[in-house]
Design a protein around this motif. Structure first.
Motif, PDB file in Angstrom:
ATOM      1  N   TRP A 110      24.944  19.827  71.849  1.00 59.23           N
ATOM      2  CA  TRP A 110      24.300  20.108  70.556  1.00 59.23           C
ATOM      3  C   TRP A 110      25.335  20.143  69.430  1.00 59.23           C
ATOM      4  O   TRP A 110      25.100  19.657  68.336  1.00 59.23           O
ATOM      5  CB  TRP A 110      23.566  21.457  70.593  1.00 59.23           C
ATOM      6  CG  TRP A 110      22.274  21.459  71.341  1.00 59.23           C
ATOM      7  CD1 TRP A 110      22.012  20.903  72.558  1.00 59.23           C
ATOM      8  CD2 TRP A 110      21.045  22.076  70.904  1.00 59.23           C
ATOM      9  NE1 TRP A 110      20.713  21.139  72.920  1.00 59.23           N
ATOM     10  CE2 TRP A 110      20.102  21.867  71.923  1.00 59.23           C
ATOM     11  CE3 TRP A 110      20.669  22.795  69.782  1.00 59.23           C
ATOM     12  CZ2 TRP A 110      18.782  22.339  71.837  1.00 59.23           C
ATOM     13  CZ3 TRP A 110      19.367  23.271  69.689  1.00 59.23           C
ATOM     14  CH2 TRP A 110      18.427  23.040  70.707  1.00 59.23           C
ATOM     15  N   TYR A 111      26.471  20.720  69.738  1.00 60.45           N
ATOM     16  CA  TYR A 111      27.496  20.876  68.711  1.00 60.45           C
ATOM     17  C   TYR A 111      28.062  19.509  68.308  1.00 60.45           C
ATOM     18  O   TYR A 111      28.151  19.181  67.120  1.00 60.45           O
ATOM     19  CB  TYR A 111      28.600  21.777  69.251  1.00 60.45           C
ATOM     20  CG  TYR A 111      29.761  21.976  68.308  1.00 60.45           C
ATOM     21  CD1 TYR A 111      29.585  22.574  67.060  1.00 60.45           C
ATOM     22  CD2 TYR A 111      31.040  21.568  68.675  1.00 60.45           C
ATOM     23  CE1 TYR A 111      30.662  22.754  66.205  1.00 60.45           C
ATOM     24  CE2 TYR A 111      32.116  21.755  67.831  1.00 60.45           C
ATOM     25  CZ  TYR A 111      31.917  22.340  66.596  1.00 60.45           C
ATOM     26  OH  TYR A 111      32.982  22.525  65.749  1.00 60.45           O
ATOM     27  N   LEU A 112      28.400  18.693  69.289  1.00 64.11           N
ATOM     28  CA  LEU A 112      29.049  17.415  68.965  1.00 64.11           C
ATOM     29  C   LEU A 112      28.075  16.433  68.323  1.00 64.11           C
ATOM     30  O   LEU A 112      28.477  15.607  67.507  1.00 64.11           O
ATOM     31  CB  LEU A 112      29.671  16.788  70.213  1.00 64.11           C
ATOM     32  CG  LEU A 112      30.872  17.556  70.765  1.00 64.11           C
ATOM     33  CD1 LEU A 112      31.483  16.813  71.948  1.00 64.11           C
ATOM     34  CD2 LEU A 112      31.935  17.790  69.684  1.00 64.11           C
ATOM     35  N   ALA A 140      16.347  19.917  66.911  1.00 62.78           N
ATOM     36  CA  ALA A 140      17.395  20.620  66.170  1.00 62.78           C
ATOM     37  C   ALA A 140      18.083  19.674  65.200  1.00 62.78           C
ATOM     38  O   ALA A 140      18.403  20.062  64.066  1.00 62.78           O
ATOM     39  CB  ALA A 140      18.403  21.226  67.148  1.00 62.78           C
ATOM     40  N   GLU A 141      18.306  18.438  65.620  1.00 60.39           N
ATOM     41  CA  GLU A 141      18.914  17.461  64.708  1.00 60.39           C
ATOM     42  C   GLU A 141      18.018  17.217  63.500  1.00 60.39           C
ATOM     43  O   GLU A 141      18.489  17.162  62.359  1.00 60.39           O
ATOM     44  CB  GLU A 141      19.131  16.127  65.430  1.00 60.39           C
ATOM     45  CG  GLU A 141      20.359  16.108  66.305  1.00 60.39           C
ATOM     46  CD  GLU A 141      20.568  14.726  66.910  1.00 60.39           C
ATOM     47  OE1 GLU A 141      21.020  13.813  66.192  1.00 60.39           O
ATOM     48  OE2 GLU A 141      20.240  14.563  68.100  1.00 60.39           O
ATOM     49  N   LEU A 151      26.018  26.997  57.721  1.00 60.28           N
ATOM     50  CA  LEU A 151      26.113  26.869  59.173  1.00 60.28           C
ATOM     51  C   LEU A 151      24.725  26.968  59.792  1.00 60.28           C
ATOM     52  O   LEU A 151      23.934  27.836  59.410  1.00 60.28           O
ATOM     53  CB  LEU A 151      26.995  27.972  59.752  1.00 60.28           C
ATOM     54  CG  LEU A 151      28.405  28.094  59.176  1.00 60.28           C
ATOM     55  CD1 LEU A 151      29.138  29.256  59.855  1.00 60.28           C
ATOM     56  CD2 LEU A 151      29.178  26.797  59.365  1.00 60.28           C
ATOM     57  N   ILE A 152      24.450  26.104  60.770  1.00 62.72           N
ATOM     58  CA  ILE A 152      23.154  26.138  61.465  1.00 62.72           C
ATOM     59  C   ILE A 152      23.385  26.654  62.881  1.00 62.72           C
ATOM     60  O   ILE A 152      24.147  26.067  63.652  1.00 62.72           O
ATOM     61  CB  ILE A 152      22.516  24.732  61.476  1.00 62.72           C
ATOM     62  CG1 ILE A 152      22.320  24.267  60.028  1.00 62.72           C
ATOM     63  CG2 ILE A 152      21.197  24.761  62.234  1.00 62.72           C
ATOM     64  CD1 ILE A 152      21.831  22.839  59.910  1.00 62.72           C
ATOM     65  N   LEU A 153      22.722  27.762  63.180  1.00 65.78           N
ATOM     66  CA  LEU A 153      22.976  28.482  64.431  1.00 65.78           C
ATOM     67  C   LEU A 153      21.669  28.728  65.176  1.00 65.78           C
ATOM     68  O   LEU A 153      21.021  29.758  64.994  1.00 65.78           O
ATOM     69  CB  LEU A 153      23.655  29.821  64.136  1.00 65.78           C
ATOM     70  CG  LEU A 153      24.930  29.771  63.277  1.00 65.78           C
ATOM     71  CD1 LEU A 153      25.366  31.169  62.856  1.00 65.78           C
ATOM     72  CD2 LEU A 153      26.051  29.073  64.038  1.00 65.78           C
ATOM     73  N   PRO A 154      21.252  27.803  66.043  1.00 66.00           N
ATOM     74  CA  PRO A 154      20.035  28.053  66.832  1.00 66.00           C
ATOM     75  C   PRO A 154      20.251  29.184  67.835  1.00 66.00           C
ATOM     76  O   PRO A 154      21.381  29.475  68.236  1.00 66.00           O
ATOM     77  CB  PRO A 154      19.806  26.725  67.568  1.00 66.00           C
ATOM     78  CG  PRO A 154      20.635  25.705  66.829  1.00 66.00           C
ATOM     79  CD  PRO A 154      21.810  26.470  66.287  1.00 66.00           C
ATOM     80  N   GLY A 155      19.162  29.813  68.222  1.00 64.27           N
ATOM     81  CA  GLY A 155      19.219  30.791  69.301  1.00 64.27           C
ATOM     82  C   GLY A 155      19.371  30.097  70.639  1.00 64.27           C
ATOM     83  O   GLY A 155      18.879  28.975  70.834  1.00 64.27           O
ATOM     84  N   THR A 212      17.870  29.722  63.732  1.00 65.29           N
ATOM     85  CA  THR A 212      16.609  29.030  63.933  1.00 65.29           C
ATOM     86  C   THR A 212      16.291  28.933  65.422  1.00 65.29           C
ATOM     87  O   THR A 212      17.194  29.060  66.253  1.00 65.29           O
ATOM     88  CB  THR A 212      16.664  27.616  63.290  1.00 65.29           C
ATOM     89  OG1 THR A 212      15.401  26.978  63.426  1.00 65.29           O
ATOM     90  CG2 THR A 212      17.744  26.756  63.935  1.00 65.29           C
ATOM     91  N   ALA A 213      15.015  28.765  65.742  1.00 62.55           N
ATOM     92  CA  ALA A 213      14.585  28.584  67.135  1.00 62.55           C
ATOM     93  C   ALA A 213      14.280  27.104  67.343  1.00 62.55           C
ATOM     94  O   ALA A 213      13.345  26.571  66.722  1.00 62.55           O
ATOM     95  CB  ALA A 213      13.348  29.432  67.406  1.00 62.55           C
ATOM     96  N   ARG A 214      15.059  26.461  68.168  1.00 58.77           N
ATOM     97  CA  ARG A 214      14.877  25.027  68.445  1.00 58.77           C
ATOM     98  C   ARG A 214      14.907  24.823  69.944  1.00 58.77           C
ATOM     99  O   ARG A 214      15.817  25.297  70.624  1.00 58.77           O
ATOM    100  CB  ARG A 214      16.007  24.208  67.793  1.00 58.77           C
ATOM    101  CG  ARG A 214      16.020  24.283  66.277  1.00 58.77           C
ATOM    102  CD  ARG A 214      14.791  23.620  65.666  1.00 58.77           C
ATOM    103  NE  ARG A 214      14.276  24.426  64.559  1.00 58.77           N
ATOM    104  CZ  ARG A 214      13.094  24.171  63.964  1.00 58.77           C
ATOM    105  NH1 ARG A 214      12.321  23.175  64.394  1.00 58.77           N
ATOM    106  NH2 ARG A 214      12.698  24.940  62.977  1.00 58.77           N
ATOM    107  N   LEU A 215      13.922  24.078  70.444  1.00 59.08           N
ATOM    108  CA  LEU A 215      13.784  23.963  71.892  1.00 59.08           C
ATOM    109  C   LEU A 215      14.470  22.742  72.464  1.00 59.08           C
ATOM    110  O   LEU A 215      14.695  22.666  73.670  1.00 59.08           O
ATOM    111  CB  LEU A 215      12.300  23.970  72.273  1.00 59.08           C
ATOM    112  CG  LEU A 215      11.653  25.356  72.107  1.00 59.08           C
ATOM    113  CD1 LEU A 215      10.141  25.243  72.076  1.00 59.08           C
ATOM    114  CD2 LEU A 215      12.101  26.279  73.226  1.00 59.08           C
ATOM    115  N   ASN A 216      14.789  21.754  71.617  1.00 59.85           N
ATOM    116  CA  ASN A 216      15.505  20.586  72.152  1.00 59.85           C
ATOM    117  C   ASN A 216      16.409  20.013  71.063  1.00 59.85           C
ATOM    118  O   ASN A 216      16.228  20.283  69.870  1.00 59.85           O
ATOM    119  CB  ASN A 216      14.523  19.530  72.676  1.00 59.85           C
ATOM    120  CG  ASN A 216      13.558  19.091  71.594  1.00 59.85           C
ATOM    121  OD1 ASN A 216      13.966  18.552  70.557  1.00 59.85           O
ATOM    122  ND2 ASN A 216      12.271  19.347  71.815  1.00 59.85           N
ATOM    123  N   ALA A 217      17.385  19.244  71.503  1.00 54.84           N
ATOM    124  CA  ALA A 217      18.434  18.770  70.596  1.00 54.84           C
ATOM    125  C   ALA A 217      17.857  17.859  69.511  1.00 54.84           C
ATOM    126  O   ALA A 217      18.310  17.898  68.359  1.00 54.84           O
ATOM    127  CB  ALA A 217      19.521  18.041  71.389  1.00 54.84           C
TER     128      ALA A 217
END
Lengths: 456, 456
Positions: B390-392, B255-256, B277-281, B247-252
């Protein structure tokens, strides 16, 4: 064409493909051979075979294909290892696992779209550095139609009409990026001369394709075009498009007649007959002595499960057969009139059995051993003799070698037959180029002129 | 879902794909980078990148795809290196050129047939020993329709309806050979239990497919299913089928919110949200110092040819734009109402520019740099900080890494960012398995029960 003029083709050198199929071309190979039943979908098996063929400096590896698990009958899976990996995917790996050998993929014009397949084959040619070939088939398995939403398998003529339009689209797409369209001008920021990358705007009876392709012109211009149907429609198609023809011929006289007929068709289409290679299939059953070879063949033939071959033989003959027919003697009158995929069915069957009276069971074993291709059981010298004879008399430009069992049948051919052919000055000792066109002695084609219409 | 419960996902380990595209994700990469303009169709370029990614023990290489040379406008070719090799063919070579890394191919459900594509992907999984993934797209390029005989590109809802039925067919085909259907009984001559290799006999609104597949069950059961559309239809589709979402996400924060929404959709479909699994670019623009990174970014941005990006930005915004618009300040009222491919267009554009007023020219450069993906310009530590954050906080299970320029951008990421992530205990030091499912921590699926119908 006289034997002499055909004979001059010998100076161009013999061509040899390794036709890879499952664990061997003999139906019982999976029961008898070293590779075993699971090798048919094991990439390590195919990598080994491709490397053996490359070690022998063979022109290409060749894969058949059909988009269906069986020809017509679900029971065929019970006794036959009919699992097939997609050839384009498999050959890309084999390209990475070798360095020079050509890579020929069969793909159907009946069950693919021209933009998708032309692009995939162009990609294979780029990825392999110009080593790809496309064996163009229209698919004979009637079951395939049911995997693609069709009510029935299109008839032979309809399939070939689609194939011809498919080729026109594919050739136009492969020509849609002129060689010099990529400017790569980093300073001025001009990647390409966009006006030279042309839409093809094909509008035909079966396809509408705008283009251009999204892949630049392949290293070979386009994959080497191979064709394998020997019906009247197939030969007419080959005359227009093929650069190499794979055919099943049981004796040299029949092969010569086929070659004359094909070359006449090529000439009638306005092309140079010398630009088309004729490569019959050849099943070499090898032994250190003739007796050893015959014993190897007997072991294989005895391992055939006759019932598993009946659906394929029924399709070949055009009559339904069951296990109860195995001991029945077939008479010419039992066969339906009319031409099958391969031309006259009764002529083929007569040829297959050498004119003798025979039972269905005998025909099944004969078919299981080589699918009506030339079979030579003997020593490496004897196999080399047949190859030399057919080649020098102009019946063949080379052969698609169909070992009965992989890997040992290919290893034996490379290690024992090819050295004899080299000693006789018939076959290369090393590659002289890096592309399949180099090996075959075929030119890189000019971009296709879509306004060209060959005579029919 | 609370930040704490999202945070527990951290124990499963971070996942990193290398998203490979042409010579870089920045539109000006071909003018600036080491690889140069022709590398986009050079297999040696991609082999090097795949080996660099494998050296970094990244989970997978990832290829986008579209079956058309441009999105809508032929002039796009003038300044953009838009040549794409078919990913399935290219990835087979890359599998042979590496040993462990996953291989994810994008392919469209709108412009392929399920039997053909399911078989090709199953073949890729066999050939690569279980390393394949399929990024399922419905294709956004309207021009693609014209390469496949359609009058127009099907609308969004129609494409997703076809995609859902396509998946049902593909899953059934991949399950049509039970694991133990191959008997391989050489003594009794029984290759397979034919009755257990089942026809699927799918009859639906768009497809009729008999089956079975002609390829045995792939090593991973089926390729890892990846999905990349973030519209409402796309998220619903991902809820039912996806195992990883790009997915394309510009801020945390965004994305959350996306992660929460997606996981709710997965749960509503009766699946475990932890199984997706969620994997932003992420576009990392790296420098030894922040100033160096900014200078590198400036060099790239200044090399953009704005006119070449206008067609893509016009498609994104849903309004026609010309070079005359480049200095024009866009106002919210200039954008059409209604959702685009990515959800609300105006919200996306506001997010892209951080809420500031902006000109079309500024938007073009921003888009050329990262196509509305997260872009981090800075030192390796700064990039690692964003990944860790972002991960944590549970906004991402990892990232699809989109270096602006290949190969140097990927080399820098592997050599300078990954070691930091390892020191922080976030990323693996070596592979613990050999398949993409091993790397992603995903189970091998049970054969698909075609009677299962997920709630919608």
């Amino acid at each position: 064409m006289s034997a002499t003029s055909r004979g001059t083709r010998g100076t161009r050198g013999l061509h040899l493909n390794a036709f890879l199929q499952f664990v061997g071309h003999h139906e019982a190979a999976w029961r008898v051979g070293r590779a075993g039943p699971h090798a048919g979908w094991d990439v390590a098996h195919y990598r080994h075979l491709a490397r053996v063929a490359e070690r022998g400096r063979m022109d290409a590896v060749f894969f058949g294909d059909s988009p269906a698990a069986y020809g017509s009958d679900h029971s065929e899976l019970a006794h036959r290892p009919l699992a097939r990996l997609d050839p384009t995917v498999l050959l890309s790996d084999l390209g990475a696992s070798t360095s020079n050998i050509g890579l020929i993929a069969t793909a159907s014009t009946t069950y693919t779209e021209p933009y998708e397949l032309a692009r995939r084959l162009a990609s294979l040619d780029h990825v392999t550095g110009g080593r790809s070939g496309w064996n163009i088939v229209t698919t004979s398995s009637a079951h395939a139609a049911r995997n693609f939403g069709l009510d029935g398998h299109p008839d032979h003529a309809t399939r070939y009409e689609r194939a011809a339009e498919f080729l026109e689209v594919a050739l136009a797409l492969w020509g849609s990026w002129p060689v010099d369209a990529v400017l790569a001008d980093r300073v001025r920021g001009r990647f390409a001369d966009a006006d030279r990358i042309r839409a093809i705007d094909h509008v035909g009876a079966r396809f509408r394709v705008a283009g251009p392709l999204n892949v630049p012109r392949p290293p070979q211009g386009h994959p080497v075009l191979v064709q394998a149907g020997s019906s009247a429609d197939g030969i007419a198609f080959a005359g227009r498009y093929a650069e190499a023809v794979f055919t099943a011929r049981l004796n040299a006289e029949g092969a010569e007649a086929f070659a004359d007929r094909l070359r006449a068709e090529v000439a009638a289409a306005g092309r140079d007959p010398r630009g088309v290679l004729i490569l019959p299939g050849l099943v070499p059953v090898l032994g250190g002595t003739e007796a050893e070879a015959r014993a190897a063949k007997r072991r294989l033939d005895e391992a055939v499960v006759p019932g598993s071959i009946l659906p394929a033989v029924s399709r070949l003959l055009g009559i339904p057969l069951t296990e109860a027919d195995l001991d029945r003697t077939l008479l010419p009158g039992d066969l339906p009139d009319g031409a099958g995929e391969r031309g006259s069915r009764s002529a083929l069957v007569q040829e297959l059995l050498g004119g003798a009276r025979f039972t269905v069971g005998e025909l099944v074993v004969r078919y299981a051993a080589g699918r009506a291709h030339l079979e030579v059981t003997g020593t490496p010298e004897q196999v080399a003799d047949v190859i030399e004879d057919w080649y020098l008399r102009g019946a063949a430009d080379g052969f698609n070698i169909m070992p009965p069992v992989f890997p040992e049948g290919l290893e034996d051919f490379v290690d024992h037959v090819i050295p004899i052919l080299r000693r006789r000055g018939l076959f290369r000792t090393d590659y002289e180029g890096t592309t399949l066109r180099d090996h075959y002695g075929l030119p890189v084609p000019e971009p296709h002129d879509t306004s060209r219409k060959a005579p029919r």
